[in-house]
Design a protein around this motif. Sequence first.
Motif, short mmCIF file in Angstrom:
data_model
loop_
_atom_site.label_atom_id
_atom_site.label_comp_id
_atom_site.label_asym_id
_atom_site.label_seq_id
_atom_site.Cartn_x
_atom_site.Cartn_y
_atom_site.Cartn_z
N UNK A 83 0.54 -1.11 -0.10
CA UNK A 83 -0.06 0.15 -0.13
C UNK A 83 0.78 0.95 0.74
N UNK A 84 0.85 2.83 -1.42
CA UNK A 84 1.65 2.89 -0.83
C UNK A 84 0.40 4.08 -0.82
N UNK A 85 0.69 4.78 0.59
CA UNK A 85 0.25 6.23 1.44
C UNK A 85 0.73 7.16 1.31
N UNK A 86 -0.51 8.27 0.28
CA UNK A 86 0.04 10.11 0.10
C UNK A 86 -1.18 10.11 0.89
N UNK A 87 -0.38 11.45 0.67
CA UNK A 87 -1.26 12.48 1.59
C UNK A 87 -1.90 14.17 1.04
N UNK A 88 -2.81 14.05 0.73
CA UNK A 88 -4.13 15.36 -0.36
C UNK A 88 -4.81 16.45 0.87
N UNK A 89 -3.75 16.72 1.47
CA UNK A 89 -4.79 18.24 2.56
C UNK A 89 -4.78 17.62 3.65
N UNK A 90 -4.04 16.75 4.13
CA UNK A 90 -3.83 15.83 5.56
C UNK A 90 -5.20 14.36 4.95
N UNK A 91 -5.57 14.27 3.95
CA UNK A 91 -6.54 12.46 3.54
C UNK A 91 -5.46 12.15 3.18
N UNK A 92 -4.92 10.57 4.21
CA UNK A 92 -4.81 9.80 3.22
C UNK A 92 -5.70 9.11 2.44
N UNK A 93 -4.34 8.65 1.20
CA UNK A 93 -5.14 7.67 0.00
C UNK A 93 -4.37 7.24 -0.30
N UNK A 94 -4.86 6.06 -1.44
CA UNK A 94 -4.36 4.35 -1.12
C UNK A 94 -4.14 4.24 -3.17
N UNK A 95 -2.61 3.61 -2.88
CA UNK A 95 -2.37 3.15 -4.28
C UNK A 95 -2.35 1.76 -3.82
N UNK A 149 -7.36 8.64 -6.58
CA UNK A 149 -7.65 10.26 -6.43
C UNK A 149 -7.32 10.57 -8.01
N UNK A 150 -7.92 9.75 -8.82
CA UNK A 150 -7.45 10.17 -10.34
C UNK A 150 -8.92 11.62 -11.08
N UNK A 151 -9.62 11.37 -10.47
CA UNK A 151 -10.14 12.23 -10.74
C UNK A 151 -9.88 13.05 -10.31
N UNK A 152 -8.76 13.79 -9.11
CA UNK A 152 -9.06 14.92 -8.63
C UNK A 152 -7.97 15.49 -9.20
N UNK A 153 -7.01 15.09 -10.27
CA UNK A 153 -5.70 15.39 -11.15
C UNK A 153 -4.72 14.64 -11.14
N UNK A 154 -4.65 13.11 -11.13
CA UNK A 154 -3.90 12.27 -11.50
C UNK A 154 -3.12 12.26 -10.47
N UNK A 155 -3.74 12.52 -9.23
CA UNK A 155 -2.61 12.88 -8.18
C UNK A 155 -2.17 11.09 -7.28
N UNK A 156 -2.76 9.98 -8.06
CA UNK A 156 -1.99 8.57 -7.23
C UNK A 156 -0.78 8.51 -8.23
N UNK A 157 -1.29 8.57 -9.53
CA UNK A 157 0.14 8.23 -10.52
C UNK A 157 1.10 9.49 -10.46
N UNK A 158 0.85 10.50 -10.40
CA UNK A 158 2.06 11.43 -9.69
C UNK A 158 2.60 11.56 -8.16
N UNK A 159 1.95 11.04 -8.03
CA UNK A 159 3.16 10.31 -6.57
C UNK A 159 3.53 9.59 -6.76
N UNK A 160 2.65 8.31 -7.45
CA UNK A 160 3.87 7.16 -7.64
C UNK A 160 4.87 6.86 -8.77
N UNK A 161 4.65 7.65 -9.92
CA UNK A 161 5.36 7.42 -10.66
C UNK A 161 6.14 8.87 -9.92
#
Length: 281
Positions: free
Chosen positions: A46-58, A124-136
């Motif tokens: 699980x690759x966790x990244x944060x968007x305005x304090x919200x934990x998101x998961x790839x 979080x793709x629908x919020x600006x490709x955020x998950x893939x930006x973080x993972x790339x």
Amino acid sequence: MNLKNQLETHLTQIVRDRDPYMASAGHFFVQEYIRASFAQWGSVDIHTFYVSGKACKNLILNLPAADSQNRDLPPILIGAHYDAVPSSPGADDNATGVAVLLELARMFATQPIKYPLQLVAFDMEEYGLLGSIEYAAKLQKEQQPLRLMISLEMLGYCNSNPGSQIYPPPLQHIYPSRGDFIGLIGNWRTLRDLINISRSIRKVGVASQWLPVPNKGHIVRQTRQSDHAPFWDAGYPAIMITDTAFLRNPHYHKPTDTIATLDLDFLTGVCQGLEKGIRRL
């Protein structure tokens, strides 16, 4: 159970309101469904990244190469985003991509290929490709090479009526007017892979068109609207597999994006063709 039934089973679980903010229960349900599906075939990272304090998961499933001598080859990354926009059940966008991702996981876990594989469900793709930006960015920082990145983005809507397919100019002069094909869009480095995977898809009876784009897709902005774009920007070879989204599907981002609007035979053919094409890489 045959492949079409397997895909339909996944769709019935994934197709629901699952915007990470407005439908967080549905989003969590789908996240857990993917995690449990991946867990049948190996340990899930699980690759966790944060968007305005919200934990998101790839969610990531790593599969080894068929031959242990090839385990150090650069992996092929296959990804699909599992979030959806508010008030849309997101059947085509992007439950179809996730369903195919889960079936490819099963196929390649039971019969491995030459390359190691990373199967990634992006958040979080629908919020600006955020998950893939973080993972790339993570892979780039780790100096992790990739043989190829493949983004599965809307794979199940088909319309064989003339004029059902629209294009950004000048592509309408080159490609067919019927929206009955699957599109493959890649950066120049993927030209040979575009041709070979497209050929494999056609061999199973699904029409396929391919388009190489220069300059990371900035000339035709519509080619950048999925999780492959951050990988282009990071210098990786990457391809988007798509039914072309809003250029064909009138239900895009609407409450009407339901399973009933999909062509499950088309989706099944795309999945079969992708499996064959990826095995040949």
